[in-house]
Design a protein around this motif. Sequence first.
Motif, PDB file in Angstrom:
ATOM      1  N   VAL A 152      14.282   4.179   9.666  1.00  0.00           N
ATOM      2  CA  VAL A 152      14.154   5.299   8.715  1.00  0.00           C
ATOM      3  C   VAL A 152      13.842   4.771   7.320  1.00  0.00           C
ATOM      4  O   VAL A 152      12.998   5.330   6.604  1.00  0.00           O
ATOM      5  CB  VAL A 152      15.459   6.138   8.699  1.00  0.00           C
ATOM      6  N   GLY A 153      14.497   3.677   6.947  1.00  0.00           N
ATOM      7  CA  GLY A 153      14.289   3.123   5.619  1.00  0.00           C
ATOM      8  C   GLY A 153      12.863   2.664   5.372  1.00  0.00           C
ATOM      9  O   GLY A 153      12.380   2.716   4.238  1.00  0.00           O
ATOM     10  N   LEU A 154      12.172   2.226   6.425  1.00  0.00           N
ATOM     11  CA  LEU A 154      10.787   1.764   6.273  1.00  0.00           C
ATOM     12  C   LEU A 154       9.884   2.844   5.684  1.00  0.00           C
ATOM     13  O   LEU A 154       8.931   2.546   4.965  1.00  0.00           O
ATOM     14  CB  LEU A 154      10.235   1.297   7.630  1.00  0.00           C
ATOM     15  N   PHE A 155      10.187   4.105   5.980  1.00  0.00           N
ATOM     16  CA  PHE A 155       9.357   5.207   5.471  1.00  0.00           C
ATOM     17  C   PHE A 155       9.541   5.410   3.965  1.00  0.00           C
ATOM     18  O   PHE A 155       8.753   6.115   3.331  1.00  0.00           O
ATOM     19  CB  PHE A 155       9.692   6.506   6.216  1.00  0.00           C
ATOM     20  N   TYR A 156      10.581   4.823   3.392  1.00  0.00           N
ATOM     21  CA  TYR A 156      10.850   4.994   1.966  1.00  0.00           C
ATOM     22  C   TYR A 156      10.643   3.701   1.181  1.00  0.00           C
ATOM     23  O   TYR A 156      10.973   3.629   0.001  1.00  0.00           O
ATOM     24  CB  TYR A 156      12.292   5.499   1.766  1.00  0.00           C
ATOM     25  N   VAL A 157      10.110   2.679   1.851  1.00  0.00           N
ATOM     26  CA  VAL A 157       9.860   1.407   1.175  1.00  0.00           C
ATOM     27  C   VAL A 157       8.683   1.537   0.221  1.00  0.00           C
ATOM     28  O   VAL A 157       7.639   2.108   0.565  1.00  0.00           O
ATOM     29  CB  VAL A 157       9.582   0.285   2.212  1.00  0.00           C
ATOM     30  N   LYS A 158       8.848   1.025  -0.986  1.00  0.00           N
ATOM     31  CA  LYS A 158       7.774   0.959  -1.983  1.00  0.00           C
ATOM     32  C   LYS A 158       7.531  -0.523  -2.281  1.00  0.00           C
ATOM     33  O   LYS A 158       8.375  -1.168  -2.909  1.00  0.00           O
ATOM     34  CB  LYS A 158       8.176   1.695  -3.254  1.00  0.00           C
ATOM     35  N   PRO A 159       6.410  -1.075  -1.822  1.00  0.00           N
ATOM     36  CA  PRO A 159       6.154  -2.518  -2.012  1.00  0.00           C
ATOM     37  C   PRO A 159       6.318  -2.980  -3.448  1.00  0.00           C
ATOM     38  O   PRO A 159       6.658  -4.150  -3.683  1.00  0.00           O
ATOM     39  CB  PRO A 159       4.707  -2.669  -1.524  1.00  0.00           C
ATOM     40  N   ALA A 160       6.143  -2.095  -4.408  1.00  0.00           N
ATOM     41  CA  ALA A 160       6.297  -2.487  -5.815  1.00  0.00           C
ATOM     42  C   ALA A 160       7.712  -2.962  -6.112  1.00  0.00           C
ATOM     43  O   ALA A 160       7.935  -3.768  -7.034  1.00  0.00           O
ATOM     44  CB  ALA A 160       5.946  -1.310  -6.723  1.00  0.00           C
ATOM     45  N   MET A 181      13.328  -0.269  -0.602  1.00  0.00           N
ATOM     46  CA  MET A 181      13.596   1.142  -0.890  1.00  0.00           C
ATOM     47  C   MET A 181      13.950   1.370  -2.357  1.00  0.00           C
ATOM     48  O   MET A 181      13.577   2.383  -2.955  1.00  0.00           O
ATOM     49  CB  MET A 181      14.763   1.642  -0.023  1.00  0.00           C
ATOM     50  N   THR A 182      14.712   0.431  -2.926  1.00  0.00           N
ATOM     51  CA  THR A 182      15.266   0.612  -4.267  1.00  0.00           C
ATOM     52  C   THR A 182      15.102  -0.677  -5.063  1.00  0.00           C
ATOM     53  O   THR A 182      15.299  -1.765  -4.520  1.00  0.00           O
ATOM     54  CB  THR A 182      16.769   0.967  -4.186  1.00  0.00           C
ATOM     55  N   ALA A 183      14.780  -0.576  -6.329  1.00  0.00           N
ATOM     56  CA  ALA A 183      14.667  -1.748  -7.187  1.00  0.00           C
ATOM     57  C   ALA A 183      15.982  -2.522  -7.169  1.00  0.00           C
ATOM     58  O   ALA A 183      17.070  -1.918  -7.279  1.00  0.00           O
ATOM     59  CB  ALA A 183      14.322  -1.329  -8.609  1.00  0.00           C
ATOM     60  N   TYR A 184      15.890  -3.831  -7.025  1.00  0.00           N
ATOM     61  CA  TYR A 184      17.103  -4.652  -6.886  1.00  0.00           C
ATOM     62  C   TYR A 184      18.056  -4.478  -8.073  1.00  0.00           C
ATOM     63  O   TYR A 184      19.276  -4.631  -7.921  1.00  0.00           O
ATOM     64  CB  TYR A 184      16.727  -6.124  -6.712  1.00  0.00           C
ATOM     65  N   THR A 185      17.535  -4.144  -9.230  1.00  0.00           N
ATOM     66  CA  THR A 185      18.380  -3.992 -10.420  1.00  0.00           C
ATOM     67  C   THR A 185      19.349  -2.814 -10.305  1.00  0.00           C
ATOM     68  O   THR A 185      20.331  -2.739 -11.040  1.00  0.00           O
ATOM     69  CB  THR A 185      17.504  -3.794 -11.668  1.00  0.00           C
ATOM     70  N   ALA A 194      16.713   8.529  -2.198  1.00  0.00           N
ATOM     71  CA  ALA A 194      15.586   9.020  -1.406  1.00  0.00           C
ATOM     72  C   ALA A 194      15.796  10.471  -0.969  1.00  0.00           C
ATOM     73  O   ALA A 194      14.958  11.033  -0.250  1.00  0.00           O
ATOM     74  CB  ALA A 194      15.387   8.126  -0.177  1.00  0.00           C
ATOM     75  N   GLY A 195      16.924  11.057  -1.381  1.00  0.00           N
ATOM     76  CA  GLY A 195      17.205  12.451  -1.038  1.00  0.00           C
ATOM     77  C   GLY A 195      17.667  12.644   0.388  1.00  0.00           C
ATOM     78  O   GLY A 195      17.513  13.730   0.954  1.00  0.00           O
TER      79      GLY A 195
END
Length: 465
Positions: free
Chosen positions: A201-209, A278-282, A297-298
């Motif tokens: 499920v998390g793969l669908f919310y991954v942002k490579p940035a 999914m989320t910026a490490y910071t 991700a809601g």
Amino acid sequence: MGLRERVLKKESLKRYLDSDKLLVKQLTAGDLIAMGIGAVIGTGIFILPGTVAAMYSGPAIVFSFILAAVVCSLAAMCYAEFASALPIAGSAYSFGNVVFGEIIGWLLGWALILEYILAVAAVSTGFSAYTASLLKGFNITLPRAVSGPFNPSQGTYINLVAILIVLFIAYILNRGVKSSMTLNKVMVLVKILVIVLFVVVGLFYVKPANWHPFMPFGAKGVVTGAAQVFFAYLGFDVVAASAAEVKNPAKNMPRGIIGTLIICTVLYILVAAVLTGMTAYTKLDVANPVAYAFQLAGQDWFAGLLSVGALAGMFTMMVSMIFSSSRLIYSIGRDGLLPQFLGVVDTTTRVPKHSMLAVTVVVALLGGFVSLDQLTSLVNIGTLLAFTFISLGIIPLRKRQDIPNHDGFKVPFYPILPLISAACCVGMLFQLSLETWIASVLWFLIGLIIYFAYGIRHSKLNQKA
């Protein structure tokens, strides 16, 4: 015989094999891997990748997990050779008795007693907290008086759920090894399914940035992160405690130990990669980074699923640790260093019920009445000391004439890899705090007092001399 000769007298493999005959050889490689995953993968898989990424490694935490796994695999290979060559109960305690002598074996056993019992007691309180949280979702609130350790000023007197789960697991284990391992496999499967679902499920919310910069803290951050996540792998050594109850241990013990490490490494890396994607490490330096990532991700529904996975993870960890600690206490009682009734195996169930009862009572009392927040770091020192001695022990193991040449697993690049493994473990020991060392020294002093006041006088090994 002088004192030095008595305390350093080495045990024979033959006596251990004869003593362990009542334990039934029925565990397979699959059982061992389930036990290992049960011990290694706990609630930390949903917490550690986020906090370590935020503070030390960034998205390069996947490299930290790989580096930690490489270091841990060195000790795992040493354990695999020992368990293959010496298919006896007691893990590092018994191995130490055979290759180093009785007092070293006793100190390793004493260290592992602390590790296993504190770990299970601490996890039982975590299980209680997650259960209370889950029940609140159904508008069920447990009375405060039975929801925490004995602390009248805070209105808590007993952690009832912590005690009940320990008693339930002990009851299952007392019924026989095979049935308890079947239940353990089911719970491990539940835990793995939750982890896999998170990844998918998390793969669908991954942002490579979010993976840039990939190594914000540099190579030093990766190494520091590896030191932090190394402790996530501790627990695979519990597999070695069951060696006397394994079918074809020369093949199945290495498969169980090394298979555990490989599967756990893959799971940790997948969770870390998806989470930092999914989320910026910071933003991940929070108590619940995985749940937090899904909230951003809601997808709040995932928090409930995480609770199920966490409960399954803690359950399997307690099954593995209670099983292993009962075999450790049995082994020490078998040798006379603790009261010998602890080394008795029930002839009907083929389970060391007395040692199981002793472990259950101590763990239930600790989990039910004592706050363990300041003590759980002691778990790490016992494990790392065992790793160090087992790594070094490969050298005298190969030289023992009374141990037949085994056809099972052998550590490659002998003696270089065992020495590197020992050096890595010593390095990890120096990562521990001064407070942990002081508390551990006190624990070992208590152990030495017990050994010289009781153990050495009742030791079966020294009675033979």
